[in-house]
Motif scaffolding. Structure first.
Motif: not given
Length: 91
Positions: A26-37, A71-77, A84-91
């Protein structure tokens, strides 16, 4: 497997079909990011790396759309810590 991850915008979740079951994030959108909850894998499918494939596919979709991820949930954290190849995506 990540190629079959889809963005179900109507339900605000990324989905991955595995046989007759669906793993989702599940996710929520902000103007620039996706929060995976929340991520969920059906109980019978746990321990097979399906949640990791789901998150990988979701991150690829987020990257393709030019957004960042929160990352709004522990698994995604944990996934982001291990990949680390996804570090550029972290808001």
């Amino acid at each position: 497997m990540s190629a079959s991850v889809r963005d179900n915008k109507d339900k605000s979740r990324f989905e991955l079909d595995v046989g007759q079951e669906v793993a989702f994030a599940n996710y929520r959108l902000t103007p620039s990011a996706v929060i995976i909850t929340h991520t969920e894998t059906p109980r019978a499918l746990r321990g097979r790396g399906i949640a990791s494939e789901l998150v990988k596919g979701a991150l690829e979709l987020i990257r393709r759309d030019g957004r960042k991820v929160v990352a709004g949930c522990g698994f995604v954290v944990d996934y982001l810590d291990k990949h680390p190849e996804y570090a550029d995506l972290v808001a």
